[in-house]
Design a protein around this motif. Structure first.
Motif, mmCIF file in Angstrom:
data_model
loop_
_atom_site.group_PDB
_atom_site.id
_atom_site.type_symbol
_atom_site.label_atom_id
_atom_site.label_comp_id
_atom_site.label_asym_id
_atom_site.label_seq_id
_atom_site.Cartn_x
_atom_site.Cartn_y
_atom_site.Cartn_z
ATOM 1 N N PRO A 136 0.822 -1.217 0.000
ATOM 2 C CA PRO A 136 0.000 0.000 0.000
ATOM 3 C C PRO A 136 0.852 1.263 0.000
ATOM 4 O O PRO A 136 1.909 1.317 0.647
ATOM 5 C CB PRO A 136 -0.801 -0.118 1.300
ATOM 6 C CG PRO A 136 -0.790 -1.572 1.627
ATOM 7 C CD PRO A 136 0.527 -2.092 1.152
ATOM 8 N N ALA A 137 0.398 2.281 -0.700
ATOM 9 C CA ALA A 137 1.137 3.539 -0.777
ATOM 10 C C ALA A 137 1.342 4.164 0.604
ATOM 11 O O ALA A 137 2.402 4.726 0.889
ATOM 12 C CB ALA A 137 0.402 4.516 -1.692
ATOM 13 N N ASP A 148 4.102 10.996 -0.772
ATOM 14 C CA ASP A 148 2.757 11.096 -0.201
ATOM 15 C C ASP A 148 1.860 10.032 -0.827
ATOM 16 O O ASP A 148 1.958 9.749 -2.026
ATOM 17 C CB ASP A 148 2.149 12.472 -0.491
ATOM 18 C CG ASP A 148 3.025 13.603 0.002
ATOM 19 O OD1 ASP A 148 3.553 13.480 1.120
ATOM 20 O OD2 ASP A 148 3.196 14.593 -0.743
ATOM 21 N N ALA A 149 0.986 9.457 -0.022
ATOM 22 C CA ALA A 149 0.007 8.497 -0.526
ATOM 23 C C ALA A 149 -1.158 9.245 -1.172
ATOM 24 O O ALA A 149 -1.678 10.209 -0.608
ATOM 25 C CB ALA A 149 -0.488 7.604 0.602
ATOM 26 N N ASP A 156 6.127 18.781 -11.565
ATOM 27 C CA ASP A 156 6.869 19.485 -10.517
ATOM 28 C C ASP A 156 6.473 19.018 -9.123
ATOM 29 O O ASP A 156 7.283 19.051 -8.184
ATOM 30 C CB ASP A 156 6.645 20.996 -10.629
ATOM 31 C CG ASP A 156 7.326 21.593 -11.857
ATOM 32 O OD1 ASP A 156 8.165 20.888 -12.460
ATOM 33 O OD2 ASP A 156 7.021 22.755 -12.202
ATOM 34 N N ALA A 157 5.219 18.582 -8.963
ATOM 35 C CA ALA A 157 4.746 18.150 -7.645
ATOM 36 C C ALA A 157 5.290 16.792 -7.250
ATOM 37 O O ALA A 157 5.277 16.436 -6.069
ATOM 38 C CB ALA A 157 3.219 18.121 -7.622
ATOM 39 N N GLY A 158 5.781 16.013 -8.237
ATOM 40 C CA GLY A 158 6.329 14.713 -7.897
ATOM 41 C C GLY A 158 6.132 13.689 -9.000
ATOM 42 O O GLY A 158 5.553 13.980 -10.054
ATOM 43 N N ALA A 213 -1.471 5.228 -4.823
ATOM 44 C CA ALA A 213 -0.227 5.550 -5.509
ATOM 45 C C ALA A 213 0.654 6.379 -4.589
ATOM 46 O O ALA A 213 0.170 7.064 -3.677
ATOM 47 C CB ALA A 213 -0.508 6.309 -6.801
ATOM 48 N N LEU A 214 1.954 6.311 -4.835
ATOM 49 C CA LEU A 214 2.931 7.062 -4.046
ATOM 50 C C LEU A 214 3.476 8.183 -4.912
ATOM 51 O O LEU A 214 4.085 7.940 -5.960
ATOM 52 C CB LEU A 214 4.061 6.136 -3.602
ATOM 53 C CG LEU A 214 5.113 6.735 -2.670
ATOM 54 C CD1 LEU A 214 4.493 7.124 -1.327
ATOM 55 C CD2 LEU A 214 6.255 5.733 -2.447
ATOM 56 N N ARG A 215 3.242 9.423 -4.480
ATOM 57 C CA ARG A 215 3.789 10.581 -5.179
ATOM 58 C C ARG A 215 5.164 10.890 -4.568
ATOM 59 O O ARG A 215 5.256 11.402 -3.450
ATOM 60 C CB ARG A 215 2.874 11.792 -5.055
ATOM 61 C CG ARG A 215 3.411 13.041 -5.779
ATOM 62 C CD ARG A 215 2.380 14.145 -5.826
ATOM 63 N NE ARG A 215 1.880 14.437 -4.497
ATOM 64 C CZ ARG A 215 0.686 14.987 -4.251
ATOM 65 N NH1 ARG A 215 -0.133 15.258 -5.242
ATOM 66 N NH2 ARG A 215 0.295 15.238 -3.017
ATOM 67 N N LEU A 216 6.209 10.560 -5.303
ATOM 68 C CA LEU A 216 7.570 10.752 -4.821
ATOM 69 C C LEU A 216 7.953 12.218 -4.952
ATOM 70 O O LEU A 216 7.915 12.784 -6.052
ATOM 71 C CB LEU A 216 8.537 9.882 -5.624
ATOM 72 C CG LEU A 216 8.272 8.366 -5.538
ATOM 73 C CD1 LEU A 216 9.094 7.618 -6.573
ATOM 74 C CD2 LEU A 216 8.571 7.862 -4.133
ATOM 75 N N THR A 217 8.325 12.835 -3.843
ATOM 76 C CA THR A 217 8.584 14.272 -3.840
ATOM 77 C C THR A 217 10.049 14.635 -3.609
ATOM 78 O O THR A 217 10.427 15.791 -3.772
ATOM 79 C CB THR A 217 7.742 14.949 -2.744
ATOM 80 O OG1 THR A 217 8.040 14.347 -1.472
ATOM 81 C CG2 THR A 217 6.252 14.798 -3.035
ATOM 82 N N GLU A 218 10.876 13.655 -3.234
ATOM 83 C CA GLU A 218 12.302 13.904 -3.053
ATOM 84 C C GLU A 218 13.061 12.662 -3.489
ATOM 85 O O GLU A 218 12.825 11.564 -2.982
ATOM 86 C CB GLU A 218 12.622 14.240 -1.587
ATOM 87 C CG GLU A 218 14.042 14.735 -1.391
ATOM 88 C CD GLU A 218 14.300 15.226 0.033
ATOM 89 O OE1 GLU A 218 15.435 15.627 0.320
ATOM 90 O OE2 GLU A 218 13.361 15.201 0.858
ATOM 91 N N LEU A 219 13.987 12.851 -4.460
ATOM 92 C CA LEU A 219 14.678 11.721 -5.063
ATOM 93 C C LEU A 219 16.173 12.024 -5.187
ATOM 94 O O LEU A 219 16.595 13.179 -5.057
ATOM 95 C CB LEU A 219 14.105 11.398 -6.451
ATOM 96 C CG LEU A 219 12.590 11.178 -6.561
ATOM 97 C CD1 LEU A 219 11.893 12.493 -6.888
ATOM 98 C CD2 LEU A 219 12.249 10.146 -7.624
#
Length: 311
Positions: free
Chosen positions: A216-217, A248-249, A264-266, A275-281
Motif C-alpha cells: 500500500p502507498a 505522499d500516498a 513538478d509536484a512529484g 499511488a505514491l507521489r515521490l517528492t524527493e529523489l
C-alpha cells in the motif's frame, strides 16, 4: 552521586550534556571504539567521546564488556549509578551489578512497545500515533527492566526518523536529569512492565530500503519517513538505482510500479493500494533533490515502470 555514563551516538550526547549541565559528577564515560565513517572511511571518535574530551571527563572504549579485564575501568570508578543511552553494547549481569544504585537506561519508546534496537524507526513505520521516552532500571533482559518514569510524545504526520530522534533525545535529556535528582533524594519508584503489549523493534537492515510497490502507498510513505536519514528508500528504474526520500500516498490506482504522472509536484507511482507521489529523489552520485529539480537532470516519463523485487 558519582555517575558513570555509557553511550555512543548523538542521541546519547544530548543526555550526557544535560547531566553535565545539571551539575552531576560524571566520573567516567564508556563509549564504543573509534570507527571508520564517511566516504573516505577515516576513523572518527564517537560523538559521546568528543563531548567527554571537551569536558575533560575520563573515558574508556572497550570492544566488549564480557571479560573482567574489560570491566576494570568501570569497577575502579565505583559509580553510584550508570546511565546508559544508545551505547550499542550488551551489559552482562556482572556490569549491571557494579553501580551501587544500579543502571538507568534511556529508551526511546513507551515500553513494553518497541523493545530493541530501532524503536524510533519502527514506531513511524507502523503508523503509531505516539511514542515517548521510558527511563528504566536495567536488568539482563532486552529492555525488560522496571519502568522508573515515562512521558509520551505525539508522532506528527511530518515526522521523519531524524526529526523524531531529535525531539526524543531532548526529552530523554530532561527526564534523566529529573530521574537522577529523584534517585539522589530516594524518591524514584520502579513499576514492572506490563506483560501485554510487548513488541520488538528489530535492527534496520539495508535490504529493507528496497521498495515493493505492490504494498500500500500509505505503508511505503511511512517507511520513507522512518528510513530518513538511514537507509532511505531505493527502487530500480531502467537499470538505475534511484534513492527515494519522501512521498505522499494518493488515491489513484494503476499497475504496481507504473509511473502514472510526472510533474513538478512529484513522480506518481502506482502501488498495491493507491499511488505514491515521490517528492524527493536522488540519482547515483547526486544529491537529494525535490522532484522538480531532480527531473531536470533525470528523465522519467509516464508509462515507465519501476522494477518490482522478487516475491
Amino acid at each position: 552521586m558519582k555517575i558513570a555514563f555509557a553511550g555512543t551516538p548523538e542521541f546519547a550526547v544530548v543526555a550526557l550534556r544535560a547531566i553535565i549541565g545539571a551539575g552531576f559528577d560524571v566520573s567516567l564515560v564508556l563509549t564504543q571504539p573509534d570507527r571508520p565513517a564517511g566516504r573516505g572511511m577515516s576513523v572518527h571518535a564517537s560523538p559521546v567521546k568528543q563531548l567527554a574530551l571537551d569536558n575533560g571527563i575520563t573515558f574508556d572504549q572497550p570492544e566488549k564488556l564480557r571479560m573482567p579485564e574489560q570491566q576494570l575501568r568501570l569497577r575502579g570508578c565505583a559509580p553510584d549509578v550508570l546511565v546508559v543511552a544508545a551505547y550499542g553494547l550488551i551489559l552482562p549481569q556482572a556490569v549491571l551489578d557494579i553501580p551501587r544504585l544500579g543502571c538507568l537506561n534511556i529508551h526511546a519508546s513507551l515500553l513494553p512497545r518497541w523493545r530493541g534496537a530501532a524503536p524510533i524507526h519502527r514506531a513511524i513505520e507502523a503508523g503509531d500515533s505516539e511514542t515517548g521516552i521510558t527511563i528504566m532500571q536495567m536488568d539482563a533482559g532486552l529492555d525488560t527492566g522496571a519502568m522508573l518514569s515515562m512521558r509520551a510524545l505525539p508522532i506528527l504526520a511530518s515526522d521523519t526518523m531524524a526529526s523524531l530522534h531529535d525531539k526524543l533525545a531532548a526529552l530523554g535529556g530532561e527526564m534523566i536529569v529529573d530521574a537522577l535528582h529523584a534517585l539522589d533524594e530516594g524518591s524514584l519508584r520502579a513499576t514492572p512492565q506490563p506483560a501485554e503489549g510487548v513488541t520488538y523493534a528489530i535492527k534496520i537492515a539495508k535490504s529493507e530500503s528496497v521498495l515493493d510497490f505492490r504494498q500500500p502507498a500509505a505503508a511505503l510513505a511511512r517507511r520513507l519517513r522512518a528510513f530518513d536519514p538511514f537507509p532511505g528508500g531505493v527502487a530500480m528504474l531502467d537499470g538505475v538505482a534511484i534513492k527515494l526520500w519522501a512521498g505522499d500516498a494518493v488515491s489513484i490506482f494503476g499497475v504496481p510500479g507504473e509511473v502514472l504522472e510526472v510533474g513538478d509536484a512529484g513522480v506518481m507511482v502506482a502501488c498495491g493500494e493507491g499511488a505514491l507521489r515521490l517528492t524527493e529523489l536522488q540519482k547515483p552520485g547526486g544529491k537529494r533533490l525535490p522532484a522538480r529539480e531532480f527531473l531536470r537532470g533525470f528523465v522519467i516519463r509516464s508509462g515507465m515502470h519501476f522494477e518490482l523485487p522478487a516475491a
